[in-house]
Design a protein around this motif. Structure first.
Motif, mmCIF file in Angstrom:
data_model
loop_
_atom_site.group_PDB
_atom_site.id
_atom_site.type_symbol
_atom_site.label_atom_id
_atom_site.label_comp_id
_atom_site.label_asym_id
_atom_site.label_seq_id
_atom_site.Cartn_x
_atom_site.Cartn_y
_atom_site.Cartn_z
ATOM 1 N N PHE A 1 26.092 15.450 -24.974
ATOM 2 C CA PHE A 1 26.339 16.747 -24.327
ATOM 3 C C PHE A 1 27.653 17.329 -24.831
ATOM 4 C CE2 PHE A 1 23.756 14.218 -21.525
ATOM 5 C CZ PHE A 1 22.794 15.108 -21.078
ATOM 6 N N LEU A 2 27.736 18.644 -24.886
ATOM 7 C CA LEU A 2 29.018 19.302 -25.158
ATOM 8 C C LEU A 2 29.741 19.424 -23.816
ATOM 9 C CD1 LEU A 2 28.076 22.298 -27.513
ATOM 10 C CD2 LEU A 2 28.015 19.849 -27.974
ATOM 11 N N ALA A 3 31.055 19.241 -23.828
ATOM 12 C CA ALA A 3 31.815 19.373 -22.578
ATOM 13 C C ALA A 3 31.633 20.790 -22.024
ATOM 14 C CB ALA A 3 33.284 19.073 -22.832
ATOM 15 N N ASP A 4 31.531 21.755 -22.909
ATOM 16 C CA ASP A 4 31.315 23.144 -22.497
ATOM 17 C C ASP A 4 29.883 23.533 -22.859
ATOM 18 O OD1 ASP A 4 31.177 25.827 -22.088
ATOM 19 O OD2 ASP A 4 32.830 26.347 -23.443
ATOM 20 N N GLU A 5 28.993 23.425 -21.864
ATOM 21 C CA GLU A 5 27.570 23.627 -22.146
ATOM 22 C C GLU A 5 27.223 25.075 -22.458
ATOM 23 O OE1 GLU A 5 24.923 20.780 -19.759
ATOM 24 O OE2 GLU A 5 24.950 20.585 -21.931
ATOM 25 N N SER A 6 28.152 25.980 -22.170
ATOM 26 C CA SER A 6 27.880 27.378 -22.527
ATOM 27 C C SER A 6 27.911 27.558 -24.052
ATOM 28 C CB SER A 6 28.905 28.314 -21.860
ATOM 29 O OG SER A 6 30.151 28.194 -22.510
ATOM 30 N N ARG A 7 28.385 26.521 -24.786
ATOM 31 C CA ARG A 7 28.441 26.610 -26.254
ATOM 32 C C ARG A 7 27.185 26.031 -26.917
ATOM 33 N NH1 ARG A 7 31.507 30.202 -27.014
ATOM 34 N NH2 ARG A 7 32.025 29.536 -29.113
ATOM 35 N N ASN A 8 26.234 25.575 -26.127
ATOM 36 C CA ASN A 8 25.056 24.908 -26.704
ATOM 37 C C ASN A 8 24.336 25.740 -27.768
ATOM 38 O OD1 ASN A 8 25.502 22.695 -25.122
ATOM 39 N ND2 ASN A 8 23.717 22.947 -23.781
ATOM 40 N N GLU A 9 24.088 27.005 -27.438
ATOM 41 C CA GLU A 9 23.323 27.832 -28.388
ATOM 42 C C GLU A 9 24.098 28.043 -29.684
ATOM 43 O OE1 GLU A 9 20.107 28.495 -28.251
ATOM 44 O OE2 GLU A 9 20.170 27.379 -26.355
ATOM 45 N N ASP A 10 25.424 28.240 -29.556
ATOM 46 C CA ASP A 10 26.293 28.374 -30.732
ATOM 47 C C ASP A 10 26.247 27.136 -31.597
ATOM 48 O OD1 ASP A 10 27.267 30.752 -30.051
ATOM 49 O OD2 ASP A 10 29.330 30.088 -29.623
ATOM 50 N N PHE A 11 26.298 25.998 -30.912
ATOM 51 C CA PHE A 11 26.296 24.724 -31.636
ATOM 52 C C PHE A 11 25.015 24.592 -32.468
ATOM 53 C CE2 PHE A 11 25.227 20.247 -32.101
ATOM 54 C CZ PHE A 11 26.415 19.682 -32.534
ATOM 55 N N LEU A 12 23.904 24.915 -31.830
ATOM 56 C CA LEU A 12 22.614 24.763 -32.518
ATOM 57 C C LEU A 12 22.468 25.758 -33.661
ATOM 58 C CD1 LEU A 12 20.406 24.162 -29.352
ATOM 59 C CD2 LEU A 12 20.850 22.512 -31.204
ATOM 60 N N ALA A 13 22.957 26.982 -33.439
ATOM 61 C CA ALA A 13 22.844 28.003 -34.489
ATOM 62 C C ALA A 13 23.692 27.617 -35.695
ATOM 63 C CB ALA A 13 23.268 29.362 -33.935
ATOM 64 N N GLY A 14 24.914 27.130 -35.446
ATOM 65 C CA GLY A 14 25.791 26.711 -36.544
ATOM 66 C C GLY A 14 25.206 25.528 -37.305
ATOM 67 N N ALA A 15 24.584 24.613 -36.558
ATOM 68 C CA ALA A 15 23.972 23.439 -37.192
ATOM 69 C C ALA A 15 22.826 23.887 -38.092
ATOM 70 C CB ALA A 15 23.473 22.469 -36.122
ATOM 71 N N LEU B 1 20.994 21.474 -40.582
ATOM 72 C CA LEU B 1 20.915 20.341 -39.642
ATOM 73 C C LEU B 1 19.988 20.777 -38.507
ATOM 74 C CD1 LEU B 1 24.773 19.641 -39.492
ATOM 75 C CD2 LEU B 1 23.087 18.476 -40.930
ATOM 76 N N LEU B 2 18.743 20.296 -38.560
ATOM 77 C CA LEU B 2 17.724 20.858 -37.668
ATOM 78 C C LEU B 2 17.265 19.929 -36.555
ATOM 79 C CD1 LEU B 2 17.672 23.107 -39.794
ATOM 80 C CD2 LEU B 2 15.219 23.197 -39.516
ATOM 81 N N GLN B 3 16.710 20.549 -35.522
ATOM 82 C CA GLN B 3 16.038 19.832 -34.412
ATOM 83 C C GLN B 3 17.028 18.993 -33.598
ATOM 84 O OE1 GLN B 3 12.785 20.183 -33.726
ATOM 85 N NE2 GLN B 3 11.950 21.069 -35.588
ATOM 86 N N LEU B 4 18.155 19.563 -33.283
ATOM 87 C CA LEU B 4 19.182 18.835 -32.526
ATOM 88 C C LEU B 4 19.163 19.134 -31.033
ATOM 89 C CD1 LEU B 4 22.046 19.135 -35.134
ATOM 90 C CD2 LEU B 4 21.103 16.987 -34.263
ATOM 91 N N LYS B 5 18.289 20.028 -30.618
ATOM 92 C CA LYS B 5 18.259 20.363 -29.200
ATOM 93 C C LYS B 5 17.711 19.186 -28.385
ATOM 94 C CE LYS B 5 16.850 24.073 -26.158
ATOM 95 N NZ LYS B 5 16.538 25.489 -26.117
ATOM 96 N N GLY B 6 18.383 18.860 -27.296
ATOM 97 C CA GLY B 6 17.939 17.738 -26.454
ATOM 98 C C GLY B 6 16.595 18.032 -25.801
ATOM 99 N N HIS B 7 15.948 16.992 -25.330
ATOM 100 C CA HIS B 7 14.677 17.174 -24.631
ATOM 101 C C HIS B 7 14.906 18.041 -23.402
ATOM 102 C CE1 HIS B 7 11.082 16.085 -22.278
ATOM 103 N NE2 HIS B 7 10.533 15.920 -23.472
ATOM 104 N N LYS B 8 13.930 18.880 -23.085
ATOM 105 C CA LYS B 8 14.131 19.849 -21.997
ATOM 106 C C LYS B 8 14.413 19.171 -20.647
ATOM 107 C CE LYS B 8 9.145 20.655 -21.318
ATOM 108 N NZ LYS B 8 8.641 19.544 -22.128
ATOM 109 N N SER B 9 13.953 17.949 -20.483
ATOM 110 C CA SER B 9 14.159 17.275 -19.198
ATOM 111 C C SER B 9 15.596 16.789 -19.014
ATOM 112 C CB SER B 9 13.199 16.090 -19.063
ATOM 113 O OG SER B 9 13.465 15.132 -20.065
ATOM 114 N N VAL B 10 16.351 16.629 -20.106
ATOM 115 C CA VAL B 10 17.746 16.183 -19.949
ATOM 116 C C VAL B 10 18.762 17.204 -20.460
ATOM 117 C CG1 VAL B 10 17.258 13.702 -19.958
ATOM 118 C CG2 VAL B 10 17.715 14.847 -22.103
ATOM 119 N N GLY B 11 18.337 18.132 -21.299
ATOM 120 C CA GLY B 11 19.245 19.149 -21.818
ATOM 121 C C GLY B 11 20.185 18.592 -22.882
ATOM 122 N N GLY B 12 21.232 19.338 -23.182
ATOM 123 C CA GLY B 12 22.200 18.906 -24.187
ATOM 124 C C GLY B 12 21.585 18.774 -25.571
#
Ligand SMILES: *Cc1c(COP(=O)(O)O)cnc(C)c1O
Length: 360
Positions: free
Chosen positions: A301-315, A320-331
């Motif tokens: 998890f990122l300490a600041d979860e509001s950055r999740n979408e940014d993190f994935l877009a930059g990756a 660097l693909l498919q890094l989104k956590g499973h929907k049941s746990v997030g992150g």
């Protein structure tokens, strides 16, 4: 351009395997046919099938007491197929829960018996540990004890496999089979879908001790009755031929690399690199107990979860693909199966450091 694919499954395959499959696509070794077009009873496919069985037996050091079956239905199919094959005259089976997949297995078992919950690794932080054998509370007379030795969603792996004596231990090994040596003799049966760490979706590997083949319930469909499948050498009905062929190429690739000890060393190096990047930063968190951390699936998890979408877009911009956590746990979740190279993990760790610095 090939990306680094961190998908949990279907997942990355070795580039060498894909190239060989491409080369052989239209004409498999002078046969004038694609493997997809072959009769499963012809000598060409029989040779592919036999070689895949022999290579898997060799790689995993499967003892002579155990049969290797190639089925269909995936890991979830086995949640019904296992009880139908192993309950025999018993009324219960025991379940150790370490994450979502074993939870699903436990739930499905209610259709076939009165299952008993033997232990759970659920804590206030979700599933974060694999309970040790001393914590398992087995019922009086279970047909078997079920365990998922690598929980793909929660990133919980079981390293210490107990010896249960007369009680068959059954494990869902879908997401870490062939990532390291496994003492198959300790299990009554292990099973897994191929699309995580073996090959492509479509084939399910079952390895079962031969003396357990006489316990199927009468309602078990013949095509899923392990005894029938074993007696017909996995050809009772048409096997998933192309998926078996791809698995066979992966087995050869693993043997060429030096087998399971060699791939284990690579997997230790890759997972250490990623976990130490997570642990050495206050910006990334993994909540799994150290001794139960999966070498294959690394949720964080990122300490600041509001950055999740940014993190994935930059990756994604870096391949660097498919890094989104499973929907049941997030992150986030990085699945770093055998076919994900060290360079991929290095690129991910480098990106994580840069992303963190950018936030400061
Ligand atoms: C993916 C997965 C499954 C489900 O496999 P299917 O092939 O989709 O049925 C079951 N168990 C584990 C541990 C998995 O990783």
């Amino acid at each position: 351009m090939r990306v680094f694919n961190f998908s949990a499954g279907p997942a990355a395959l070795p580039e060498e395997v894909l190239r060989q499959a491409a080369d052989e696509m239209l004409d498999w070794r002078g046969s004038g046919m694609s493997v997809m077009e072959m009769s499963h009873r012809g000598k060409e496919f029989i040779s592919i099938h036999e070689e895949a069985l022999a290579d898997l037996r060799d790689l995993l050091d499967v003892p002579a007491s155990h049969r290797i079956l190639f089925l269909q239905g995936g890991g979830l199919g086995e949640n019904a197929i296992v009880p139908m094959n192993l309950l025999g005259t018993k009324e219960t089976a025991d379940f150790v829960l370490t994450g979502s997949w074993s939870q699903k297995t436990f739930k499905e078992a209610h259709k076939y018996c009165a299952p008993h919950l033997a232990a759970s690794g659920q804590t206030a932080d979700g599933f974060t540990r694999s309970p040790a054998r001393a914590e398992w509370q087995l019922s009086d007379d279970p047909a078997y004890v079920h365990l998922c030795t690598n929980e793909t969603i929660h990133g919980v792996e079981t390293f210490d496999i107990p010896d249960l004596g007369d009680i068959p231990l059954v494990a869902d090994v879908s997401s870490h089979i062939l990532s390291r040596p496994l003492d198959v003799a300790k299990f009554g049966a292990i099973y897994g879908g191929a699309q995580k760490n073996i090959g492509m979706a479509g084939v399910t590997v079952v390895i079962v001790r031969e003396d357990l083949l006489d316990r199927a319930l009468p309602i078990c469909p013949s095509a899923f009755e392990w005894k029938t499948v074993a007696e017909n050498n996995s050809m009772y009905n048409t096997p998933p031929t192309y998926a078996i062929y791809i698995a066979g190429l992966v087995f050869k690739w693993l043997k060429k690399l030096g087998g399971l000890k060699a791939i284990e060393a690579r997997n230790i190096e890759k997972s250490k690199l990623l976990y130490s990047a997570i642990d050495s930063s206050a910006f990334y968190v993994n909540k799994v107990e150290r001794a139960s951390r999966s070498r294959m699936n690394v949720p964080f998890f990122l300490a600041d979860e509001s950055r999740n979408e940014d993190f994935l877009a930059g990756a994604k911009a870096r391949g660097l693909l498919q890094l989104k956590g499973h929907k049941s746990v997030g992150g986030m979740r990085a699945s770093i199966y055998n076919a994900v190279p060290l360079e991929g993990v290095k690129a991910l760790v480098e990106y994580m450091k840069e992303f963190e610095q950018r936030q400061a």
